[in-house]
Design an enzyme around this catalytic site. Structure first.
Site, short mmCIF file in Angstrom:
data_model
loop_
_atom_site.label_atom_id
_atom_site.label_comp_id
_atom_site.label_asym_id
_atom_site.label_seq_id
_atom_site.Cartn_x
_atom_site.Cartn_y
_atom_site.Cartn_z
CE LYS A 24 -3.78 -2.51 2.08
NZ LYS A 24 -4.45 -2.99 3.29
CD GLN B 199 -3.46 -4.46 6.51
OE1 GLN B 199 -3.40 -3.45 5.82
NE2 GLN B 199 -3.93 -5.60 6.05
CG ASP C 236 -10.19 -1.05 4.47
OD1 ASP C 236 -9.91 -1.33 3.29
OD2 ASP C 236 -9.50 -1.40 5.45
#
Ligand code: NAP
Length: 282
Positions: A49, A93, A116
């Protein structure tokens, strides 16, 4: 033999498009990634990322926290990032260490920074057919983009999604319904998986069991998208689809690695740019 959809090439194109758009902005979008602990797979994902951010001109500001960090401390950090006007997107994460409630923490992210697409507000938008107003999880979004860029018509097709997780299977089913597919969702309690998958014009597997989908379970000419990623003992990555037998039956197929994985990261970059623009960034 099936046409192999090149996820890396497609993701590269998307990253180039995002980079061109970012270059025209006055400011720079900022993504804040929160990583707790040292899960090796998470470390790899976060590094990828970061690399993608560097490539498109998004600033990645990562918070790496010790494995033993308390849930309360992670929540305090997320709230601080929510208030920080310089931060456009926040990504926690997952998986988080066992002592932390992942749903609670990801649910704390401000919906306008939730790149997300995990918060209740954004799930609600997707469910109620207002996906464009918010954020959709990056992997399902990547699958839809892959189908679009491969010229696959979704409307009127029988789509079968194997897996019903909140991160992949469920949102994917909603996206396919919104685009006019007739959708079947299978999971661990599905009685006859092969009978369901054989009816699919578009078959998407998101389970995490190598070799689950074999050639005899696939309709001739079907589009087969493999979301599954499992690291085998020899270190190699495997999808859910038995590539050798399925490529003989399918019309199109994605490989693992080099299929959905790179698309997920490319869609994250798109979501961060969208967050920046939705927050009024020029
Ligand atoms: P998950 O939360 O573990 O969900 C797995 C799903 O598979 C569950 O719904 C489960 O059913 C179902 N399942 C398990 N065994 C099955 C079987 N024998 N037949 C049919 N369904 C079965 O996993 P996830 O987060 O959705 O991820 C799925 C896979 O995609 C994993 O390999 C993950 O690493 C990969 N992934 C890849 C990307 C990418 O960028 N390519 C991104 C995210 C995830 P129940 O609900 O009944 O238990």
């Amino acid at each position: 033999m099936a046409h192999i959809i090149d996820g890396r090439k497609m993701a590269d194109e998307i990253l180039d498009e995002v980079r061109a758009r970012v270059a025209r902005l006055k400011g720079k979008p900022v993504l804040s990634v929160v990583l707790v602990g040292k899960d090796p797979a998470s470390e790899v994902y976060v590094r990828k990322k970061e690399e993608a951010c560097a490539r498109v001109g998004i600033r990645a500001e990562n918070s790496r926290l010790d494995e033993a960090t308390s849930e309360k401390k992670v929540m305090v950090l997320v709230r601080k990032l929510n208030r920080n006007r310089k931060v456009n997107g926040i990504l926690v994460q997952v998986p988080l260490p066992r002592h932390i409630d992942g749903k609670k923490v990801t649910g704390e992210v401000a919906p306008e920074k939730d790149v997300d697409g995990f918060t209740a507000v954004n799930v609600g938008r997707l469910t109620s057919g207002n996906e464009l107003e918010g954020f959709v999880p990056c992997t399902p979004l990547g699958v839809i983009e892959m189908l679009k860029r491969s010229g696959v018509m979704i409307g009127g097709k029988n789509a079968v999604v194997v897996g019903r997780s909140s991160a992949v299977g469920k949102p994917l089913a909603l996206l396919l319904i919104a685009r006019g597919a007739t959708v079947t969702v299978c999971h661990s309690m599905t009685k006859d998986l092969a009978a369901e998958t054989r009816r699919a014009d578009i078959l998407i597997s998101a389970v995490g069991k190598p070799g689950l989908i074999t050639g005899d379970m696939v309709k001739q000419g079907a589009v087969v998208i493999d979301v599954g990623i499992t690291r085998e003992e020899d270190g190699k990555l495997k999808g859910d689809v038995d590539f050798g037998s399925v490529k003989e039956k399918a019309g199109m197929i994605t490989p693992v690695p080099g299929g959905v994985g790179p698309m997920t990261i490319a869609m994250l970059m798109k979501n961060v740019l969208k967050a920046y623009e939705m927050q009024g960034g020029k």
